[in-house]
Design an enzyme around this catalytic site. Structure first.
Site, PDB file in Angstrom:
ATOM      1  N   ASN A  38       0.856  -1.188   0.000  1.00 39.03           N
ATOM      2  CA  ASN A  38       0.000   0.000   0.000  1.00 39.03           C
ATOM      3  C   ASN A  38       0.893   1.239   0.000  1.00 39.03           C
ATOM      4  O   ASN A  38       2.108   1.135   0.022  1.00 39.03           O
ATOM      5  CB  ASN A  38      -0.955  -0.023   1.201  1.00 39.03           C
ATOM      6  CG  ASN A  38      -0.188  -0.131   2.508  1.00 39.03           C
ATOM      7  OD1 ASN A  38       0.526   0.776   2.886  1.00 39.03           O
ATOM      8  ND2 ASN A  38      -0.342  -1.267   3.189  1.00 39.03           N
TER       9      ASN A  38
ATOM     10  N   PHE B 255      -4.090   3.050  15.140  1.00 41.57           N
ATOM     11  CA  PHE B 255      -4.356   4.087  14.149  1.00 41.57           C
ATOM     12  C   PHE B 255      -5.472   3.586  13.236  1.00 41.57           C
ATOM     13  O   PHE B 255      -5.561   2.390  12.971  1.00 41.57           O
ATOM     14  CB  PHE B 255      -3.109   4.376  13.301  1.00 41.57           C
ATOM     15  CG  PHE B 255      -2.205   5.414  13.911  1.00 41.57           C
ATOM     16  CD1 PHE B 255      -1.536   5.157  15.100  1.00 41.57           C
ATOM     17  CD2 PHE B 255      -2.021   6.643  13.294  1.00 41.57           C
ATOM     18  CE1 PHE B 255      -0.705   6.115  15.664  1.00 41.57           C
ATOM     19  CE2 PHE B 255      -1.197   7.605  13.848  1.00 41.57           C
ATOM     20  CZ  PHE B 255      -0.538   7.341  15.042  1.00 41.57           C
TER      21      PHE B 255
ATOM     22  N   LYS C 135     -13.829   0.827  15.400  1.00 34.76           N
ATOM     23  CA  LYS C 135     -12.568   0.073  15.350  1.00 34.76           C
ATOM     24  C   LYS C 135     -11.920   0.015  16.742  1.00 34.76           C
ATOM     25  O   LYS C 135     -11.393  -1.010  17.154  1.00 34.76           O
ATOM     26  CB  LYS C 135     -11.622   0.749  14.347  1.00 34.76           C
ATOM     27  CG  LYS C 135     -10.469  -0.085  13.924  1.00 34.76           C
ATOM     28  CD  LYS C 135      -9.791   0.479  12.684  1.00 34.76           C
ATOM     29  CE  LYS C 135     -10.543   0.151  11.415  1.00 34.76           C
ATOM     30  NZ  LYS C 135      -9.875   0.629  10.214  1.00 34.76           N
TER      31      LYS C 135
ATOM     32  N   LYS D 140     -11.211  -3.513  18.566  1.00 36.40           N
ATOM     33  CA  LYS D 140      -9.858  -3.974  18.894  1.00 36.40           C
ATOM     34  C   LYS D 140      -9.599  -3.924  20.402  1.00 36.40           C
ATOM     35  O   LYS D 140      -8.571  -4.399  20.873  1.00 36.40           O
ATOM     36  CB  LYS D 140      -8.815  -3.138  18.157  1.00 36.40           C
ATOM     37  CG  LYS D 140      -9.021  -3.113  16.637  1.00 36.40           C
ATOM     38  CD  LYS D 140      -7.758  -3.296  15.846  1.00 36.40           C
ATOM     39  CE  LYS D 140      -8.082  -3.222  14.362  1.00 36.40           C
ATOM     40  NZ  LYS D 140      -7.038  -3.773  13.500  1.00 36.40           N
TER      41      LYS D 140
END
Ligand code: CTP
Length: 396
Positions: free
Chosen positions: A208, A323, A337, A341
């Protein structure tokens, strides 16, 4: 802390670059006491530094302006550190061997234990590569002196190679670090940064566009704040941040293994890496040939381990920071998120604002809600993240 730096100038053409360094320091509110060797005054006049620093310039061990005739002692007391830039081969030899035959070398020898001494070598490439210079450099490092650079490139003598003094902006970053509050002193921080590369065949990868800049800036800021930082990095073209231990990996699975090997004893884990979510299930040892796959190629992908989730759910998990780079509904996605997590702090940004750039716009998300920060350079944002993290660790 007293915002004062002692800047030593030795004989080298790069002395002109130190004018810009003084300017940057003064602009940042740092008082600079300039000390020049006799050789330095052949390259640039003391009056130039006096005008730029707005303070007297010192050149003589026996200067009568210092009431106790102890300039070599008084000037370095209460200063955040001494930076010698440019540092000539001769000057490095003197400091490495404890010589003290002029004001600057005496001042270096008379500095207090723990008081930082940084040198930025500047010399001809052959001088830099000579065994005595290499020995002196190694001895300086052994003695706890921080050697900054040198850089590589075209030299004033017309030759090309190692020996150029670092640019003023780079030196200033090291000076700024001297003044950074030691908010993370004693903390061990494990980080990931950069992209990962998932091989398809010997010449092709899935990756990426992450440059690693945010992670590297954060590693530098954490180290400047007194933390011991270990950075597990995917492939980037960035230099290792000063004072940081770096472990290079390519694939997400390698990154996972490196993190598992390093995580014991870490107080904090910060996952900045843009980890590939999938790897290619059947790696081809032979380069894939177009004619064999005409008219199209299908790759089967398998899921990579979620490194952050694994660390966050491990027994004795460190304080975890994640992040989230999102293309849309940034804050809603990021909040989900963070919960998914199971981590206390998440840094949310828009992928289009973040990847590959030197600046960014971020929002910190924790149990107390959203904390948007104004757009800034990644270095400035990294310092904000460090301050927020340190406050959360204190409250923990
Ligand atoms: N991360 C990780 N290991 C992975 C994937 C992500 O450690 N295999 C970490 C990243 O370093 C980052 C955070 O998890 O700190 C969020 O990464 P992101 O790719 O945005 O999350 P995903 O779980 O992959 O979510 P999605 O694909 O739904 O955006």
């Amino acid at each position: 802390m007293n915002k004062r730096l002692v800047l030593g100038i030795t004989g080298g053409i790069a002395a002109y670059k130190s004018c810009e360094l003084v300017r940057l320091c003064v602009k940042a509110g740092i008082a600079v006491d300039v000390i020049m060797t006799k050789a330095a005054t052949h390259f640039i006049a003391p009056a130039t530094f006096q005008a730029l620093s707005g303070r007297p310039v010192w050149t003589d061990l026996w200067d009568a302006r210092e009431p106790k005739s102890m300039a070599h002692i008084e000037l370095s007391r209460d200063a955040a550190g001494i930076l010698v830039a440019p540092a000539s081969a001769d000057f490095m030899a003197k400091v490495a061997n404890g010589f003290a035959d002029d004001l600057l070398s005496t001042l270096c020898l008379a500095r207090q234990p723990g008081s930082p001494l940084l040198v930025a070598p500047a010399m001809n490439v052959e001088m830099w590569q000579q065994p005595p210079t290499r020995r002196n450099k190694a001895r300086l490092v052994e003695d706890g002196v921080v050697v900054l650079g040198p850089g590589r490139g075209e030299q004033a003598c017309g030759e090309t190679g190692d020996g150029r003094m670092l640019e003023p902006a780079d030196l200033f970053a090291h000076v700024a670090a001297l003044f950074a509050p030691k908010l993370l002193k004693g903390k061990r921080i494990l980080m990931t940064a950069g992209p990962t590369e998932e091989p398809i065949d010997p010449v092709r990868v899935i990756t990426n566009t992450s440059s690693g800049k945010m992670g590297y800036a954060l590693a530098q800021a954490a180290s400047d704040a007194g933390a011991t930082v270990c950075l597990v990095s995917g492939p980037t073209s960035l230099p290792t941040p000063a004072g940081v231990t770096r472990i290079d990996v390519k694939t997400a699975r390698e990154m996972f293994e490196a993190v598992k090997a390093q995580v014991a004893g870490a107080h904090v884990f910060i996952a900045v890496a843009a980890v590939a979510d999938y790897y290619v299930k059947e790696y081809s040892e032979r380069k894939l040939k177009k004619r064999e796959h005409h008219p199209g190629l299908t790759l089967e992908l398998a899921e990579n381990p979620d490194i952050l989730k694994w660390v966050a759910q491990s027994e004795k998990a460190p304080f975890c920071v994640g992040f989230a780079a999102e293309s849309h509904d940034v804050l809603e996605n990021a909040e989900a998120k963070r919960r998914r997590k199971g981590i206390p702090l998440l840094v949310a940004n828009r992928a289009q604002d973040a990847f590959g750039r030197d600046d960014n716009q971020i929002t910190l998300i924790d149990d107390n809600g959203r904390h948007p920060l104004p757009r800034g350079t990644k270095a400035a944002l990294a310092r904000e993240i460090v301050a927020h993290l340190a406050a959360m660790l204190d409250a923990d």
